[in-house]
Design an enzyme around this catalytic site. Structure first.
Site, short mmCIF file in Angstrom:
data_model
loop_
_atom_site.label_atom_id
_atom_site.label_comp_id
_atom_site.label_asym_id
_atom_site.label_seq_id
_atom_site.Cartn_x
_atom_site.Cartn_y
_atom_site.Cartn_z
N LEU A 113 80.98 17.55 48.15
CA LEU A 113 81.02 18.66 49.09
C LEU A 113 82.44 19.09 49.41
O LEU A 113 82.73 20.28 49.54
CB LEU A 113 80.28 18.30 50.39
N THR A 161 83.86 13.96 50.89
CA THR A 161 82.52 14.13 51.45
C THR A 161 81.55 14.45 50.32
O THR A 161 81.81 15.32 49.49
CB THR A 161 82.50 15.26 52.49
N LYS A 201 80.63 10.16 53.83
CA LYS A 201 82.08 10.33 53.91
C LYS A 201 82.77 9.06 53.43
O LYS A 201 82.48 7.97 53.92
CB LYS A 201 82.49 10.65 55.35
N ASP A 239 87.61 15.24 67.82
CA ASP A 239 87.78 16.23 66.75
C ASP A 239 86.88 17.44 66.99
O ASP A 239 86.17 17.89 66.08
CB ASP A 239 87.50 15.60 65.39
#
Length: 668
Positions: free
Chosen positions: A16, A24, A40, A139
């Site tokens: 991805l 990812t 991940k 984040d």
């Protein structure tokens, strides 16, 4: 990397994204082949300050805490697993079908103030749960907030804490406050990041210009200067956002609850200002003046405690709602409303809880009160629309969805809801237009494609329907419903091989897809594949031994192959499960008739007609039986009634058969 197996079970399907320290992947679990996950891979940073033993413990502790959050809150991405291989660390996360907030707020077009307030309120409520659990996200940014396709809710993903432990890389600097950069994150560091998102949304910053905010600071104070971008922004809203992004975290909002309270006060205040007629304001002023002394005294002695109690109760109610304790949430939010009757947000959330409890009337009432308190709340109209829909009040639902659209013209989900209501009212053209509008605003809105496809099939627009189902499969190749609906359409087109393939795909994706087994069984039966059909019907009954439809369908299959006793046994079981099932009696009558037991057949057809007086086929079948029993007048009466009902329902072939039998009988 494609095809690689991680942790002996997670197979990589595709990459991805690839970054310096994080890669990812999209993956599937070999133990759960019908589900997809996001994996991940965190590369250990060079010269990492912690040794591997300490790092493993920190990684495990942080991942465990975040995994617990996902289990307890529906709007937090679930952390399914975490592990280490070859001194690299992996997170396996739930795959959220939806669109990141980057597709709403970083497009260069400002959002309306009410949209920003709703966005802030929803994310803050999630953060309220996160912070109360002792976790800081670290984040917050548009890419890490997903608008879930299934229910239009925002979902918080990709907590930064685990990633930072392994990679030592801090998240996007555009959203990071100074104390976090210095390794001293606070709970209100998340509030700062969300404030930056709000500023970008209000002034319409595109993604490539978001970094400008950090360079536009007051030289002396370090505060972000952003208001000069637009003079139309509500000053009170701007003050709230200013306080969210204060340079010094000690001068910033200290808790999410404080921000939520000020946003609520803002929406209530804005409504109160609009509610009064300026020409009559002087009449109110005298009354206010006469009450000042009493009001000030009351505020002095009671207000702080009152606000604290209200905030705490509201927070507890929201927490209980997020944990699925809807009844307890209702109790807490009811107390909030008693203490603060003008709290539209409390009505909103209590309405959501009532909706979850299936009490749509109370949900509708609460949404109405929220609208009364804040007529500009598009979400309240949207919520009330769904409650009205569940109550069968489709016209009222349409009116609410229309108002939600007026307040937020790009709300794809309001168009979708209105489309569902229009479809219920047989307003097919309007429904298709609404689904198309929803798709125009959300090109990956698979539910809208699905409903439009189903409606197009009903209107005999079969090729257009197949295009809609194809679009869903292209967006999400693992959508079992899309394969099933395309299979139904292929079957109507007499493309039985294609339909079989689609039903099989649906079953492979969802091994308990009862409707797919039943329809595949029917096609196998039509094609003469007796064993395959029987296996499908048997599988359904293994999944649900009390499913009346499965016994009826298997009975029809057995009857078509001459197994009259087996068919009668199945129809009899269906009648035991559902004594008023007219179809079961009618079909058992067919089996008795084929066996030569005309009397038993006549009794079953009569029972079917007693249950459903508009059952044309039962009249037709009884007419055939009565003719065989030499009851000519009774048979003529049945054929005449069957003709009347077939003509009314538009069943042309059945009408012709009944007319032919009547003519033969009358000419004898």
């Amino acid at each position: 990397m494609d095809g690689q197996i991680l942790d002996t079970r997670y197979q990589i399907l595709k990459v991805l994204s690839v970054e310096e320290v994080v890669q990812t992947y999209l993956a599937e679990d070999s133990n759960l082949p019908d589900q997809q996950f996001v994996v991940k891979q965190l590369h250990l940073a060079k010269n990492h300050p912690q040794d591997l033993t300490i790092l493993r413990r920190l990684f495990t502790d942080e991942a465990t805490a975040i995994a617990k959050l996902g289990k307890e809150h529906d709007q937090i991405q679930k952390l399914v697993a975490y592990f280490e291989e070859n001194e690299e660390f992996y997170l396996v996360q739930e795959f959220i079908f939806g669109n990141p907030l980057t597709e709403e707020v970083l497009l260069g077009t400002p959002l309306e103030e009410d949209q920003v307030i709703n966005l802030l309120s929803e994310v803050l409520e999630i953060l309220l749960f996160v912070h109360n659990s002792g976790v800081i996200h670290l984040d917050i940014k548009p890419a890490n907030i997903i608008r879930r396709e299934s229910d239009n809710k925002l979902v918080l993903v990709d907590f930064g804490a685990v990633q930072e432990i392994v990679t030592t890389i801090v998240g996007n600097l555009e959203y990071i406050p100074v104390e976090q950069l210095h390794g001293n994150p606070q709970y209100n560091s998340d509030i700062y990041a969300l404030g930056i998102v709000a500023i970008a949304a209000l002034i319409g910053l595109p993604a490539n210009e978001i970094s400008r905010l950090q360079s536009q600071k007051n030289v002396l104070t370090g505060e972000i200067v952003w208001r000069n971008h637009s003079t139309k922004i509500n000053k009170n809203l701007a003050k709230i956002i200013d306080k969210m992004v204060r340079f010094d975290y000690r001068k910033r909002y200290q808790s999410v609850t404080e921000v939520l309270h000020d946003l609520q006060q803002l929406t209530n205040h804005e409504y109160e200002v609009k509610k009064y007629n300026p020409k009559k304001l002087w009449l109110v002023t005298a009354g206010i003046a006469s009450c000042i002394t009493f009001s000030l005294a009351t505020w002095f002695f009671q207000s702080p405690k009152f606000v604290d109690n209200t905030q705490q109760l509201f927070q507890e109610g929201v927490n209980k709602y997020n944990q699925g304790n809807y009844k307890e949430a209702v109790d807490d939010l009811t107390q909030v409303i008693k203490l603060e009757p003008q709290n539209s947000l409390a009505y909103n959330r209590r309405g959501d809880a009532f909706y979850r409890l299936g009490d749509y009337q109370k949900s509708q009432t609460d949404s109405s009160q929220a609208i009364t308190l804040n007529p500009q709340d598009a979400n309240a109209y949207y919520d009330r629309g769904f409650s009205s829909y569940e109550l069968g009040k489709y016209k009222e639902a349409i009116a609410d969805y229309t108002q939600a659209i007026k307040l937020n013209s790009q709300n794809a989900y309001a168009y979708y809801g209105r489309g569902l209501a229009n479809a219920q009212l047989q307003e097919h053209k309007k429904a298709i237009e609404d689904f198309s509008k929803a798709i125009a605003f959300q090109p990956k809105y698979t539910d809208a494609y699905l409903q439009r496809g189903i409606l197009r099939r009903r209107l005999k627009l079969k090729q257009a329907a197949i295009k809609d189902f194809n679009a869903i499969i292209e967006i999400n190749p693992n959508d079992a419903k899309a394969y099933f609906q395309r299979g139904l359409t292929q079957s109507l087109n007499q493309q039985k091989a294609a339909a079989l393939n689609d039903y099989t795909n649906a079953i492979n994706l969802n091994p308990k897809y009862i409707e797919a087994y039943l329809n595949r069984g029917d096609i196998y039966s039509e094609l003469g594949n007796q064993v395959e059909a029987t296996i499908d019907y048997n599988t359904v009954l293994q999944i649900n031994p009390k499913l009346t439809t499965a016994y009826i369908r298997r009975g029809t299959h057995l009857l078509s192959f001459g197994d009259y006793r087996g068919a009668i046994k199945d129809y009899t079981q269906a009648i035991k499960l559902e004594p008023n099932n007219a179809a079961a009696y009618n079909n058992r009558g067919n089996a008795y008739l084929d066996m030569g037991n005309k009397k038993a057949a006549n009794q079953d057809y009569t029972k079917a007609i007693a249950i459903d007086s508009n059952y044309g086929l039962a009249y037709y079948n009884r007419g055939i039986t009565r003719a065989k029993l030499r009851n000519k007048q009774g048979a003529i009466a049945d054929f005449q009634q069957a003709i009347k009902l077939f003509r009314k329902s538009g069943e042309r072939n059945s009408l012709q058969d009944a007319q032919r039998e009547l003519n033969l009988l009358q000419n004898r």
